[in-house]
Design a protein around this motif. Structure first.
Motif, PDB file in Angstrom:
ATOM      1  N   GLY B 238      32.218  32.458  32.193  1.00  0.00           N
ATOM      2  CA  GLY B 238      32.536  32.692  33.592  1.00  0.00           C
ATOM      3  C   GLY B 238      33.792  33.509  33.781  1.00  0.00           C
ATOM      4  N   ILE B 239      34.273  33.491  35.016  1.00  0.00           N
ATOM      5  CA  ILE B 239      35.463  34.260  35.382  1.00  0.00           C
ATOM      6  C   ILE B 239      36.584  33.274  35.733  1.00  0.00           C
ATOM      7  CG2 ILE B 239      36.439  35.795  37.133  1.00  0.00           C
ATOM      8  CD1 ILE B 239      33.649  37.133  37.293  1.00  0.00           C
ATOM      9  N   PHE B 240      37.779  33.564  35.249  1.00  0.00           N
ATOM     10  CA  PHE B 240      38.931  32.705  35.506  1.00  0.00           C
ATOM     11  C   PHE B 240      40.112  33.575  35.931  1.00  0.00           C
ATOM     12  CE2 PHE B 240      36.137  30.520  32.659  1.00  0.00           C
ATOM     13  CZ  PHE B 240      36.211  29.182  33.006  1.00  0.00           C
ATOM     14  N   ARG B 241      41.057  32.916  36.617  1.00  0.00           N
ATOM     15  CA  ARG B 241      42.262  33.622  37.064  1.00  0.00           C
ATOM     16  C   ARG B 241      43.430  32.653  36.978  1.00  0.00           C
ATOM     17  NH1 ARG B 241      45.105  34.302  42.064  1.00  0.00           N
ATOM     18  NH2 ARG B 241      45.811  36.444  42.462  1.00  0.00           N
ATOM     19  N   THR B 242      44.544  33.141  36.495  1.00  0.00           N
ATOM     20  CA  THR B 242      45.769  32.356  36.502  1.00  0.00           C
ATOM     21  C   THR B 242      46.794  33.057  37.375  1.00  0.00           C
ATOM     22  OG1 THR B 242      47.562  31.435  35.166  1.00  0.00           O
ATOM     23  CG2 THR B 242      46.602  33.473  34.378  1.00  0.00           C
ATOM     24  N   SER B 243      47.595  32.277  38.091  1.00  0.00           N
ATOM     25  CA  SER B 243      48.693  32.867  38.859  1.00  0.00           C
ATOM     26  C   SER B 243      50.032  32.372  38.341  1.00  0.00           C
ATOM     27  CB  SER B 243      48.538  32.531  40.344  1.00  0.00           C
ATOM     28  OG  SER B 243      48.462  31.128  40.531  1.00  0.00           O
ATOM     29  N   ASP B 244      50.011  31.802  37.134  1.00  0.00           N
ATOM     30  CA  ASP B 244      51.258  31.311  36.544  1.00  0.00           C
ATOM     31  C   ASP B 244      51.341  31.654  35.054  1.00  0.00           C
ATOM     32  OD1 ASP B 244      49.314  29.574  35.619  1.00  0.00           O
ATOM     33  OD2 ASP B 244      49.903  27.968  37.001  1.00  0.00           O
ATOM     34  N   ASN B 245      50.897  32.865  34.730  1.00  0.00           N
ATOM     35  CA  ASN B 245      51.032  33.396  33.369  1.00  0.00           C
ATOM     36  C   ASN B 245      50.332  32.522  32.335  1.00  0.00           C
ATOM     37  OD1 ASN B 245      51.992  35.458  31.625  1.00  0.00           O
ATOM     38  ND2 ASN B 245      53.706  34.165  30.976  1.00  0.00           N
ATOM     39  N   GLY B 246      49.253  31.872  32.745  1.00  0.00           N
ATOM     40  CA  GLY B 246      48.460  31.113  31.786  1.00  0.00           C
ATOM     41  C   GLY B 246      48.737  29.636  31.735  1.00  0.00           C
ATOM     42  N   ASP B 247      49.619  29.127  32.596  1.00  0.00           N
ATOM     43  CA  ASP B 247      49.807  27.673  32.620  1.00  0.00           C
ATOM     44  C   ASP B 247      48.496  26.982  32.970  1.00  0.00           C
ATOM     45  OD1 ASP B 247      52.466  27.790  31.995  1.00  0.00           O
ATOM     46  OD2 ASP B 247      53.187  27.537  34.053  1.00  0.00           O
ATOM     47  N   ARG B 248      47.796  27.536  33.931  1.00  0.00           N
ATOM     48  CA  ARG B 248      46.561  26.925  34.405  1.00  0.00           C
ATOM     49  C   ARG B 248      45.602  28.016  34.871  1.00  0.00           C
ATOM     50  NH1 ARG B 248      43.981  22.313  33.357  1.00  0.00           N
ATOM     51  NH2 ARG B 248      42.326  22.016  34.888  1.00  0.00           N
ATOM     52  N   TRP B 249      44.379  27.966  34.376  1.00  0.00           N
ATOM     53  CA  TRP B 249      43.356  28.923  34.784  1.00  0.00           C
ATOM     54  C   TRP B 249      42.407  28.257  35.777  1.00  0.00           C
ATOM     55  CZ3 TRP B 249      43.322  33.983  32.953  1.00  0.00           C
ATOM     56  CH2 TRP B 249      44.208  34.256  31.896  1.00  0.00           C
ATOM     57  N   ILE B 250      42.074  28.972  36.819  1.00  0.00           N
ATOM     58  CA  ILE B 250      41.179  28.480  37.856  1.00  0.00           C
ATOM     59  C   ILE B 250      39.863  29.246  37.759  1.00  0.00           C
ATOM     60  CG2 ILE B 250      40.848  28.096  40.338  1.00  0.00           C
ATOM     61  CD1 ILE B 250      43.228  26.560  39.147  1.00  0.00           C
ATOM     62  N   GLU B 251      38.765  28.524  37.698  1.00  0.00           N
ATOM     63  CA  GLU B 251      37.461  29.184  37.577  1.00  0.00           C
ATOM     64  C   GLU B 251      37.002  29.746  38.923  1.00  0.00           C
ATOM     65  OE1 GLU B 251      34.398  26.910  35.698  1.00  0.00           O
ATOM     66  OE2 GLU B 251      33.034  28.642  35.630  1.00  0.00           O
ATOM     67  N   ILE B 252      36.423  30.927  38.857  1.00  0.00           N
ATOM     68  CA  ILE B 252      35.800  31.568  40.023  1.00  0.00           C
ATOM     69  C   ILE B 252      34.299  31.467  39.800  1.00  0.00           C
ATOM     70  CG2 ILE B 252      35.466  33.778  41.192  1.00  0.00           C
ATOM     71  CD1 ILE B 252      38.443  34.348  40.308  1.00  0.00           C
ATOM     72  N   GLU B 253      33.647  30.664  40.614  1.00  0.00           N
ATOM     73  CA  GLU B 253      32.290  30.250  40.272  1.00  0.00           C
ATOM     74  C   GLU B 253      31.209  31.188  40.790  1.00  0.00           C
ATOM     75  OE1 GLU B 253      31.870  26.168  41.335  1.00  0.00           O
ATOM     76  OE2 GLU B 253      33.493  25.519  40.004  1.00  0.00           O
ATOM     77  N   GLN B 254      31.525  32.031  41.739  1.00  0.00           N
ATOM     78  CA  GLN B 254      30.541  32.985  42.263  1.00  0.00           C
ATOM     79  C   GLN B 254      31.138  34.385  42.241  1.00  0.00           C
ATOM     80  OE1 GLN B 254      27.363  32.355  43.331  1.00  0.00           O
ATOM     81  NE2 GLN B 254      27.574  30.190  42.774  1.00  0.00           N
ATOM     82  N   ALA B 255      30.334  35.333  41.757  1.00  0.00           N
ATOM     83  CA  ALA B 255      30.822  36.717  41.705  1.00  0.00           C
ATOM     84  C   ALA B 255      29.634  37.665  41.714  1.00  0.00           C
ATOM     85  CB  ALA B 255      31.692  36.937  40.470  1.00  0.00           C
ATOM     86  N   GLY B 256      28.994  37.815  42.844  1.00  0.00           N
ATOM     87  CA  GLY B 256      27.834  38.705  42.905  1.00  0.00           C
ATOM     88  C   GLY B 256      26.699  38.160  42.064  1.00  0.00           C
ATOM     89  N   PRO B 257      26.007  39.037  41.342  1.00  0.00           N
ATOM     90  CA  PRO B 257      24.797  38.589  40.649  1.00  0.00           C
ATOM     91  C   PRO B 257      25.050  37.654  39.478  1.00  0.00           C
ATOM     92  CG  PRO B 257      25.267  40.893  40.161  1.00  0.00           C
ATOM     93  CD  PRO B 257      26.202  40.487  41.245  1.00  0.00           C
ATOM     94  N   SER B 258      26.240  37.693  38.881  1.00  0.00           N
ATOM     95  CA  SER B 258      26.482  36.862  37.705  1.00  0.00           C
ATOM     96  C   SER B 258      27.984  36.822  37.423  1.00  0.00           C
ATOM     97  CB  SER B 258      25.755  37.452  36.488  1.00  0.00           C
ATOM     98  OG  SER B 258      26.181  36.827  35.301  1.00  0.00           O
ATOM     99  N   THR B 259      28.422  35.728  36.815  1.00  0.00           N
ATOM    100  CA  THR B 259      29.815  35.669  36.351  1.00  0.00           C
ATOM    101  C   THR B 259      29.907  35.925  34.850  1.00  0.00           C
ATOM    102  OG1 THR B 259      29.666  33.276  36.016  1.00  0.00           O
ATOM    103  CG2 THR B 259      30.529  34.049  38.150  1.00  0.00           C
ATOM    104  N   PHE B 260      28.783  36.264  34.212  1.00  0.00           N
ATOM    105  CA  PHE B 260      28.816  36.583  32.780  1.00  0.00           C
ATOM    106  C   PHE B 260      29.105  38.067  32.583  1.00  0.00           C
ATOM    107  CE2 PHE B 260      27.023  38.069  28.794  1.00  0.00           C
ATOM    108  CZ  PHE B 260      27.545  37.153  27.902  1.00  0.00           C
ATOM    109  N   GLY B 261      29.886  38.376  31.616  1.00  0.00           N
ATOM    110  CA  GLY B 261      30.174  39.766  31.290  1.00  0.00           C
ATOM    111  C   GLY B 261      31.231  39.828  30.208  1.00  0.00           C
ATOM    112  N   PHE B 262      31.723  41.015  29.970  1.00  0.00           N
ATOM    113  CA  PHE B 262      32.735  41.199  28.932  1.00  0.00           C
ATOM    114  C   PHE B 262      34.018  41.829  29.480  1.00  0.00           C
ATOM    115  CE2 PHE B 262      28.884  40.653  26.567  1.00  0.00           C
ATOM    116  CZ  PHE B 262      29.288  39.919  25.468  1.00  0.00           C
TER     117      PHE B 262
END
Lengths: 91, 369
Positions: B238-262
């Motif tokens: 899936g897709i994740f985002r951190t706003s604290d330089n990697g202390d905690r990653w938050i998953e983004i569960e919807q992103a158009g057709p798929s959250t899989f990719g490279f």
């Protein structure tokens, strides 16, 4: 004296002319060769001294057995050929 | 005029785009040779390229004249494995060979530390050069973390470092991403490291291990240059985002057709904006329904635009590798290359793409320079 010859495919990338080396094992033959042509070493051996996975080395017409220690004996009349193995090709 | 380096399975291409948006592809360097990665060092203009000769191993080259000529430099080399050390890949149960299999990414160091260049490799070692690649040394502090015993390959047999994200706030602050072994962070130039993958989620291990930060598979990390605590992650799951330089990653569960990719690209000035290139899933690595698109969020991942203007209208099976998407310093230009040798450029943040070529070799890496 063993004559050491490299495949044309390798000669494209690094200086590795045919040369004659006096030694009785593959390790000593290649060590002697790489003293003369040091840049070729990392194209044939990895940093631990083993033959790279997709390199084929023949001594006296036979594929070598010891790809890590390079202990295969080299007779007085044996030639050493270094080729690229077909297993490493990319289409 | 903007320029990008395009590293492919059969050589390194340079693409120039003039102010009218007309692209030109130059003569390739290293034609016929797989080029894994290429980058320009903005500090001195040098170009670096990592070659994977297959038969003949990994070799690095540098150009100090914009690619007119290249000089082979040292390649990262692992030290001998100490006697008695047992180093077994937990997935394969095979002994890990301490030898560079791939120089997966080359990354210039911080502007305040000239000459420093990083190289991430398979089988999982990070290398640092202090002399523009003339010599390299394994960053043993990372290589020796106990968690490395849990690392395993993602796409390759052995683990590998694909991202070295240099923090613009000062030298010595780096986050790395590796498949599979999570994300790691140093604030002291690599003397010490801490795991920075909490919050990532893996579905390729039993549920009780899904949150183990040491075995996550981030495919690629991309940092917002002007808000460096913000890092985006395209992960295997899936897709994740951190706003604290990697202390905690938050998953983004919807992103158009798929959250899989490279691939992922982060806007340099807007921490809410990033781009992704989706595929179906792990088992089916092609565009969803054969429709090749780019997804873009401008609100931190809450919503996504599905961008297709200028992309193939018919069935398409392009996949974009983890280094196959880049955004320039303005945040307006994108370049994207696929496994089927298609290359696209956008001058308006992806609202419209222009096909540069559909006939290049499979593309490993693209990078504005």
């Amino acid at each position: 004296m063993a004559q050491v010859t490299f495949a044309k495919a390798l000669q494209r990338h690094v200086t590795c002319p045919t040369a004659s080396i006096e030694a009785d094992s593959l390790r000593r033959v290649l060590d002697g060769y790489f003293v003369q042509f040091p840049a070729a070493r990392s194209y044939v051996l990895d940093e631990q001294g083993a033959v790279r996975r997709h390199i084929a080395v023949f001594v006296g017409g036979e594929l070598i057995v010891d790809r890590v220690g390079l202990a295969d004996p080299v007779g007085a009349d044996d030639d050493v050929h270094v080729f690229q193995a077909l297993s490493g090709g990319a289409a | 005029m903007s320029t990008a380096l395009v590293a492919t399975r059969k050589g390194l291409f340079t693409v120039s785009v003039d102010p009218a948006g007309t692209p030109t592809i130059g003569e390739p360097a290293f034609v016929g040779v797989p080029v894994t990665n290429a980058v320009r060092d903005p500090r001195d203009g040098a170009l670096y390229a990592s070659l994977d000769h297959g038969h003949f191993g990994v070799h690095l080259h540098r150009s100090d004249d914009d690619g007119a000529s290249w000089t082979e430099i040292a390649a990262p080399e692992y030290p001998p494995k100490p006697d008695g050390v047992v180093d077994v890949n937990p997935m394969t149960q095979q002994e890990t060979v301490w030898a560079t299999q791939l120089a997966w990414t080359i990354e210039p160091g911080h502007p305040d530390e000239p000459g420093v260049v990083w190289c991430g490799t398979i089988p999982g070692g990070l290398f640092r050069s202090d002399d523009r690649g003339d010599t390299w040394r394994l960053v043993e502090s990372l290589w020796n973390v106990p968690a490395r015993a849990k690392w395993f390959g993602g796409g390759y047999d052995e683990a590998g470092i694909h991202t070295v994200s240099v923090d613009p706030r000062g030298p010595g602050r780096v986050v790395i991403g590796l498949s599979c072994g999570g994300a790691w962070r140093t604030t002291d130039g690599g003397a010490t490291w801490e795991i920075a993958a909490s919050g990532m989620r893996a579905d390729f291990v039993p549920p009780e291990l899904a949150g183990d930060p040491d075995t996550q598979d981030p495919h690629r990390l991309a940092r917002c240059a002007s808000d460096p605590d913000v890092i985006w992650c395209q992960h295997h799951c899936g897709i994740f985002r951190t706003s604290d330089n990697g202390d905690r990653w938050i998953e983004i569960e919807q992103a158009g057709p798929s959250t899989f990719g490279f691939a992922v690209a982060a806007h340099p000035d807007d921490p809410q904006t990033a781009w992704f290139v989706p595929a179906v899933n792990d088992e089916v690595r092609v565009p969803v329904d054969g429709r090749f698109v780019v997804t873009r969020t401008r609100d931190g991942g809450r919503t996504f635009d599905v961008l297709s203007n200028g992309l193939p209208t018919g069935a398409s099976y392009d996949l974009v590798y983890r280094h196959g998407l880049d955004v320039d310093a303005s945040g307006e230009q994108l370049i994207m290359g696929s496994t089927t040798g298609s290359l696209w450029w956008s001058g308006d943040a992806g609202d419209r793409f222009e096909l540069v070529s559909a006939n290049l070799p499979p593309i490993h890496s693209v990078r504005f320079c």
